[in-house]
Structure formats: structure tokens, C-alpha cells
Design an enzyme around this catalytic site. Structure first.
Site, PDB file in Angstrom:
ATOM      1  N   ASP A  20       0.491  -1.523   0.115  1.00 43.13           N
ATOM      2  CA  ASP A  20      -0.241  -0.215   0.169  1.00 43.13           C
ATOM      3  C   ASP A  20       0.882   1.031  -0.231  1.00 43.13           C
ATOM      4  O   ASP A  20       0.652   1.733  -0.929  1.00 43.13           O
ATOM      5  CB  ASP A  20      -0.608   0.286   1.430  1.00 43.13           C
ATOM      6  CG  ASP A  20      -1.545  -1.183   1.284  1.00 43.13           C
ATOM      7  OD1 ASP A  20      -2.164  -1.020   0.280  1.00 43.13           O
ATOM      8  OD2 ASP A  20      -2.694  -1.203   1.152  1.00 43.13           O
ATOM      9  N   ARG A 100       1.337   6.781  17.036  1.00 43.94           N
ATOM     10  CA  ARG A 100       0.958   7.542  16.454  1.00 43.94           C
ATOM     11  C   ARG A 100       0.888   8.708  16.077  1.00 43.94           C
ATOM     12  O   ARG A 100       1.513   9.517  15.639  1.00 43.94           O
ATOM     13  CB  ARG A 100      -0.387   7.484  15.437  1.00 43.94           C
ATOM     14  CG  ARG A 100      -1.528   6.296  14.786  1.00 43.94           C
ATOM     15  CD  ARG A 100      -0.874   5.716  14.362  1.00 43.94           C
ATOM     16  NE  ARG A 100      -1.314   4.379  13.405  1.00 43.94           N
ATOM     17  CZ  ARG A 100      -0.613   3.081  13.405  1.00 43.94           C
ATOM     18  NH1 ARG A 100       1.008   3.406  13.598  1.00 43.94           N
ATOM     19  NH2 ARG A 100      -0.968   2.215  12.512  1.00 43.94           N
ATOM     20  N   ASP A 129      -6.771   5.821  12.783  1.00 46.79           N
ATOM     21  CA  ASP A 129      -5.424   6.327  12.368  1.00 46.79           C
ATOM     22  C   ASP A 129      -5.548   7.627  11.631  1.00 46.79           C
ATOM     23  O   ASP A 129      -4.286   8.727  11.930  1.00 46.79           O
ATOM     24  CB  ASP A 129      -4.865   5.281  11.729  1.00 46.79           C
ATOM     25  CG  ASP A 129      -4.673   4.291  12.765  1.00 46.79           C
ATOM     26  OD1 ASP A 129      -4.152   4.121  13.646  1.00 46.79           O
ATOM     27  OD2 ASP A 129      -3.428   2.527  12.620  1.00 46.79           O
ATOM     28  N   SER A 183      -5.501  -7.871   8.150  1.00 46.50           N
ATOM     29  CA  SER A 183      -4.173  -6.350   8.038  1.00 46.50           C
ATOM     30  C   SER A 183      -3.611  -6.665   9.808  1.00 46.50           C
ATOM     31  O   SER A 183      -4.386  -7.119  10.431  1.00 46.50           O
ATOM     32  CB  SER A 183      -5.840  -5.238   8.243  1.00 46.50           C
ATOM     33  OG  SER A 183      -6.047  -4.983   9.190  1.00 46.50           O
TER      34      SER A 183
END
Length: 407
Positions: A20, A100, A129, A183
Site C-alpha cells: 500500500d 501514531r 488512524d 490486516s
């Protein structure tokens, strides 16, 4: 608003080297004509990061940043959070959430250093996110541009992504051509798995989902006993051996893994408004939470401890929703850190088949008094007759209400 070639000249991309972000890298170059600086954070995710550098080089990136942030992650983000005993919705130890703001901090710092006018991330438009990355970035640089390709590009399916990759000579490994079964996001604190085979909350997760822990059934029949030392609310040693923050958390991860500790199957409420099901593995963090609460139980005053427990859900929600760099989180952190000044000592734990069992705790700063709690002769340390007046005063309003209401 979709960015154009006029909007940005240089972009700092949060880059993992996976399919990605490799596609995002090429998309930034071809669709926006932007120079791309890649940033890959070594958060202890357990992956070899050299391939990320090689893939970025093949894509023509001149400025490639791969930074070991494990110590910073634990020292400045994970441990402050654990001082608060933070859990979201009663069970989630915030492993993805707390990483994050650190990534965003480095993206903004690199953008400032390199003169980039934008940062980019690979978070989707459905998840938390994107919010965490962008709130953190804007808090640190209110003028930064943020590019979120998943919200901007015209790709509609994984087939579209793979077609784009093949047209642009991006390597697509065989396992990426089909739909991934789920994922994964991982760092030193935890791993999270969601999507695909995990989307139905009624279905038992398949065993292959778990990557960081043995099942409790497979864990040894003999318990492991360890002692964790604390100073000012932070863990500093295991069995008397001092360690750096990231080394200590890694050691706890190994102990938790081997004893089947730290699995969580959670349906959570995302900030964007939907419920999602995730499978989390937080072996070291699960041990640390139990140990920290144990040392607080003898060193923290009742009023401070109860106030902390009242503040904790709000603090955890701020982290989950992406407000690490907000003034309210910093205010709560100041209060929490103040409470930890005398939180020191040792906690002895038994790790056994998914369980973390407190076996003992001790501290030179302990508020626990044998003389006060003993059932034997306390030599006048506590006059039990005093309790009668204490109870009568606390009962006064209850008796007044009862008389008025005719009870």
C-alpha cells in the site's frame, strides 16, 4: 480537497515498504509530481526494515529516513500512558493509538528539516488512524498540509491497486495478489489484527491470527515467577536487573508470550462512529498494567488513587481519539505524573497459562501499616471506639432522609 501538482512540491511519507505505501509513494510521484522523502519508524514491529530502504531506492527516493524510535516510544509515550493505567473501554491497552503521535512528530520534524510542505500517510478513510495522524500533525504544525491518498485517489478495489503497481513496476508478491486474510499493525507494545476473516464478531478467530503469544493451553505447566522494580511509577528492572525502557518492555513481551498472556478479542467503538472487531496481543503491557496497579496499591494514597481511576477513562479516550498533543491530555498527564513521585518498590508476579497473578509487593514508601490492620493487639495504634462516632456522623444525613420519608 484532492491535492494537485500546484499544491505540493515535497512530501514526507510515512512508509512501511509494504504494497500500500509503495503504491502511495509512486502515486505521489506520478499524480502530484512531488519529491518524496520516506520515513520508516522502527517501533519494534519485529520486521526487517532493510527491504523498505531497498524499495524506496528502487522508486527513486533520494532522502530515505529509517529511524530507531523504540526507546523514545517507550520512554516518552508508552510509560507515561501506563502511569495512568490507561485502558480504553475497559480492556484495550491502546497499542496502536499511542504509536501514531510519535510517527506524526517525526513526520512534522522531517518536513520542517527538509523544507517539505506536506506529509502523507496510508490510513484509510474509515479508521481511527487518519484522525490520530492528522490531529497530531496539526497540533505540532498548524500550517502543514496532510495528504491522505485513501481519501483522495480514484482506486476502488485491490485489483485497481495491483493494476497500478504492475503498470509502474512495483513488485507485487504472490501473497499480495489475493485478498489478505486480515490486516496487521504491530509495534513493541502490541500487535492488532482486524478485517476479513475477523469481521464477524460471532466467529472464533482462527489460530493463525495470533503471532505474539502462545495460547494459554500451550503455555508451560510450570509457572514463571518474576519481580519488577519501579521508580516514580515507571518499571526499571526485572529480577533486579536494570534495563532501558524498550529493553524492559521487550523482555516482558518474551515472558508474556511464553506464558500465553495478553490476548484480547474486542469489539470497540471507533472515533469515526462505527464498531469494529479487533484481535490484540499485548503480552508485556498486560503484565506491566497488573504490576503497576500492585505497586500503587501500597504507595498511593486512597484519594489520589481513586481520583486517578476517575480520570483514567477520559485520559484513555483522548489517546484513542488522537488528542495526545492536546492541552487537556497534558493537564491530565501533569496530575498523573505528580501522583507517581512516591510510586516505587518491587512487585512479585506469577505468570501462568494466560494469568498474571500478584504474589507480593514491597516498598520503602509503603503506606501499608501492620500496626493499623492487625487483628492482634495493636498496642493502641487504633482505637476501635472511634469508629462509632465516625459511623454516626456519616449516617446523619441518611437518618434525616429516612425520618422525612417515613422509612
Amino acid at each position: 480537497m484532492t491535492p494537485t501538482k500546484r499544491d505540493v512540491k515535497k512530501v514526507v511519507l510515512a512508509y512501511s515498504g509494504g504494497l500500500d505505501t509503495s503504491i502511495i509513494l509512486k502515486w505521489l510521484q506520478t499524480e502530484l509530481g512531488a519529491e518524496v522523502v520516506t520515513f520508516t519508524a522502527d517501533l519494534g514491529q519485529g520486521e526487517e526494515l532493510t527491504p523498505a530502504r531497498e524499495k524506496a531506492e528502487r522508486a527513486g527516493v533520494k532522502d530515505i529516513r529509517i529511524v530507531d524510535v523504540r526507546e523514545e516510544f517507550c520512554r516518552d509515550f508508552v510509560f507515561p500512558m501506563f502511569r495512568a493505567n490507561a485502558v480504553y473501554e475497559g480492556t484495550y491497552l491502546l497499542g496502536t493509538s499511542i504509536a501514531r503521535p510519535l510517527i506524526s512528530k517525526h513526520l512534522v520534524d522531517i518536513a520542517r528539516e527538509t523544507g517539505a510542505d506536506a506529509i502523507a500517510h496510508g490510513a484509510t478513510g474509515k479508521g481511527n488512524d487518519q484522525v490520530r495522524f492528522e490531529l497530531s500533525a496539526y497540533a505540532l504544525n498548524p500550517d502543514i498540509k496532510v495528504i491522505a491518498p485513501w481519501r483522495d485517489w480514484k482506486f476502488k478495489s485491490r485489483t485497481d491497486l495491483i493494476d497500478f503497481a504492475e503498470k509502474n513496476q512495483i513488485l507485487v508478491t504472490k501473497d499480495k495478489r489475493g485478498e489478505a486474510p486480515f490486516s496487521v499493525d504491530a509495534n513493541l507494545l502490541h500487535s492488532s489484527s482486524e478485517g476479513k476473516v475477523l469481521e464477524d464478531p460471532a466467529e472464533t478467530p482462527p489460530p493463525y491470527v495470533f503471532m505474539r503469544t502462545l495460547s494459554p493451553e500451550e503455555a508451560p505447566d510450570t509457572p514463571t515467577v518474576i519481580t519488577i522494580g519501579f521508580s516514580k511509577g515507571d518499571p526499571v528492572s526485572i529480577d533486579g536487573q536494570g534495563m532501558k525502557p524498550h529493553e524492559l518492555l521487550a523482555a516482558l513481551n518474551d515472558l508474556g508470550r511464553d506464558n500465553g498472556i495478553g490476548r484480547l478479542d474486542l469489539v470497540e467503538n471507533r472515533f469515526v462512529g462505527m464498531k469494529s472487531r479487533g484481535i490484540y496481543e499485548t503480552p508485556g503491557g498486560t503484565i506491566l498494567l497488573v504490576a503497576h496497579r500492585a505497586i500503587e496499591s501500597i504507595t498511593l494514597d486512597r484519594g489520589a488513587a481513586h481520583l486517578k481511576d476517575e480520570l483514567m477513562p477520559r485520559y484513555a479516550e483522548l489517546i484513542y481519539n488522537g488528542f495526545w498533543f492536546s492541552p487537556e491530555r497534558e493537564m491530565l498527564q501533569a496530575a498523573i505524573d505528580l501522583s507517581q513521585r512516591q510510586v516505587e518498590g518491587e512487585v512479585r508476579l506469577k505468570l501462568y497459562k494466560g494469568n498474571v497473578i500478584v504474589e507480593g509487593r514491597s516498598s520503602e514508601k509503603s503506606l501499608y501499616s501492620d500496626a493499623l490492620v492487625t487483628f492482634e493487639d495493636d498496642h493502641g495504634a487504633y482505637d476501635q471506639k472511634d469508629a462509632a462516632g465516625f459511623i454516626k456522623l456519616n449516617a446523619l444525613r441518611l437518618r434525616t432522609l429516612a425520618k422525612r420519608d417515613g422509612r
